[in-house]
Each structure stands twice: as C-alpha cells, then as structure tokens.
Design a protein around this motif. Structure first.
Motif, PDB file in Angstrom:
ATOM      1  N   GLY A 172      36.669 -14.919 -19.866  1.00 40.52           N
ATOM      2  CA  GLY A 172      36.195 -13.539 -19.932  1.00 40.52           C
ATOM      3  C   GLY A 172      35.881 -13.039 -21.325  1.00 40.52           C
ATOM      4  N   ILE A 173      36.212 -13.817 -22.342  1.00 33.93           N
ATOM      5  CA  ILE A 173      35.808 -13.474 -23.708  1.00 33.93           C
ATOM      6  C   ILE A 173      35.186 -14.714 -24.348  1.00 33.93           C
ATOM      7  CG2 ILE A 173      37.453 -11.601 -24.041  1.00 33.93           C
ATOM      8  CD1 ILE A 173      39.175 -13.479 -25.683  1.00 33.93           C
ATOM      9  N   SER A 174      34.256 -14.484 -25.229  1.00 30.36           N
ATOM     10  CA  SER A 174      33.503 -15.584 -25.816  1.00 30.36           C
ATOM     11  C   SER A 174      34.329 -16.378 -26.822  1.00 30.36           C
ATOM     12  CB  SER A 174      32.255 -15.036 -26.523  1.00 30.36           C
ATOM     13  OG  SER A 174      32.645 -14.301 -27.681  1.00 30.36           O
ATOM     14  N   GLN A 175      33.845 -17.577 -27.082  1.00 30.89           N
ATOM     15  CA  GLN A 175      34.494 -18.395 -28.107  1.00 30.89           C
ATOM     16  C   GLN A 175      34.368 -17.723 -29.473  1.00 30.89           C
ATOM     17  OE1 GLN A 175      36.410 -21.149 -27.542  1.00 30.89           O
ATOM     18  NE2 GLN A 175      36.966 -20.850 -29.678  1.00 30.89           N
ATOM     19  N   GLU A 176      33.257 -17.040 -29.684  1.00 33.47           N
ATOM     20  CA  GLU A 176      33.073 -16.301 -30.945  1.00 33.47           C
ATOM     21  C   GLU A 176      34.151 -15.231 -31.110  1.00 33.47           C
ATOM     22  OE1 GLU A 176      29.982 -13.148 -33.022  1.00 33.47           O
ATOM     23  OE2 GLU A 176      29.322 -14.284 -31.281  1.00 33.47           O
ATOM     24  N   ALA A 177      34.436 -14.489 -30.035  1.00 31.08           N
ATOM     25  CA  ALA A 177      35.482 -13.462 -30.089  1.00 31.08           C
ATOM     26  C   ALA A 177      36.847 -14.096 -30.329  1.00 31.08           C
ATOM     27  CB  ALA A 177      35.487 -12.645 -28.802  1.00 31.08           C
ATOM     28  N   LYS A 178      37.106 -15.215 -29.683  1.00 36.30           N
ATOM     29  CA  LYS A 178      38.374 -15.914 -29.890  1.00 36.30           C
ATOM     30  C   LYS A 178      38.508 -16.358 -31.346  1.00 36.30           C
ATOM     31  CE  LYS A 178      38.858 -17.633 -25.177  1.00 36.30           C
ATOM     32  NZ  LYS A 178      38.923 -18.824 -24.303  1.00 36.30           N
TER      33      LYS A 178
END
Length: 192
Positions: A172-178
């Motif tokens: 539910g969240i992007s790898q970029e956000a992670k």
C-alpha cells in the motif's frame, strides 16, 4: 560528543515547548545542528494526577501531550524564530498527523495567516510512525517527514522488535516512500 538531539518532554512543569523559557535551549541546539526530540512523557504532576491511576489513562498522560505539543509548535512563532531547528515527535504513532494538519490549516485561515503547502516539511517537523499506522493516508500530509521508531528496549504499545522487517513487507505504500522513511528522512532529521 556526537549527540544528534536534545530529548524533552512535551510538558515540563508548568511550561509547554513553545514558551520563551526554552528559547536559549533551542538557540543552542540550532547552533550545534541538533534536533529537539519530544518523546512521549509528561513533566507536569498536576496533569498526570487528572488521569492516574488507571493504566488505560497512560494514553492521555503520555501520548496526548506529545500530539498537542506538535500542534502548539505549528501555531507558534518557533519555526520563524528557529528556521533551521529540526523537531521530532517520538513514540506517539503518526495517525494524528492528518487531524493536526487540518486543525492548524483551519486556524491559520481564521487568523488570516498563509498556511504552508507542506507545513511539516517547511517547519522541519518529523514524526515516528508505527507499523500499524495508515501510512498511505498519512503520507499525503507529511511524506517527507515520517520516520520509523522501534522502541525495542522495553515493552509497551509502541514496542515492536521486528518493526523494520515488518515495515519493509508492508503493502500500500511505494518503495520510494519506504526508502524515505527508512533512510532519507532520518538522514535529514539528524543531518547525517
């Protein structure tokens, strides 16, 4: 000695974090390029007595003052007085960010003040999240200012020994956000 932050409680006796009493501390922290870390706690005995002795009331005693101190910061002159100072709000989850953001926006408008487009980012405010937070929603309000905290040294509602591994597996969240939450945001917070 390689310290990166000054740890404070949201309430220190009869004082809250926005009071001028703390300005010399903030000035010194800014000059040393350290952040101000507001960890869940409470240094006001009278406030604590209102909610004690029930263990369930620790939410009110410890977490609520942390959230209120962030709102107080947003509404205060501190970001203008100390524009390079970084602030962190630790162990209170991040679920409250949209609520505080909305409340501050309303009050800015009522006061005729311009509300910053990305207020958490512009005011150098960082918030630790937990793995059970609704990050896909929260990141709309503070995507560049969320970090993760594990609080692995003791057991309480924020404690999760495997928080980093659990976080990496979230959907539910992007790898970029992670990557921002795990690497870039903490690097900015502590100026590493």
């Amino acid at each position: 000695n390689s310290a990166v932050a000054v740890c404070m409680r949201p309430l220190e006796g009869e004082r809250n974090v926005a009071g001028p009493y703390f300005y010399p501390l903030y000035e010194q922290a800014a000059s040393l390029d350290m952040s101000i870390a507001l960890h869940i706690a409470n240094g006001n005995p009278a406030y604590c007595e209102l909610y004690w002795p029930s263990p369930q009331d620790r939410f009110a005693i410890f977490r609520v003052p942390t959230v209120v101190s962030c709102f107080t910061l947003l509404m205060s002159e501190l970001p203008a007085l100390f524009p390079t100072l970084r602030w962190e709000f630790i162990e209170a989850s991040a679920q409250w960010i949209p609520w505080v953001h909305s409340e501050a926006a309303i009050r800015y408008k009522m006061a005729g003040r311009k509300f910053p487009e990305d207020i958490f980012h512009e005011y150098n405010i960082f918030v630790t999240c937990q793995t059970n937070d609704d990050l896909s929603y929260i990141l709309k309000f503070a995507g560049h200012c969320v970090v993760i905290g594990t609080d692995y040294r003791h057991t309480d509602p924020s404690s999760e020994v495997n928080a980093i591994a659990v976080f990496r597996e979230q959907t539910g969240i992007s790898q970029e956000a992670k990557n921002r939450i795990l690497h870039y945001n903490p690097k900015a917070l502590y100026n590493l």
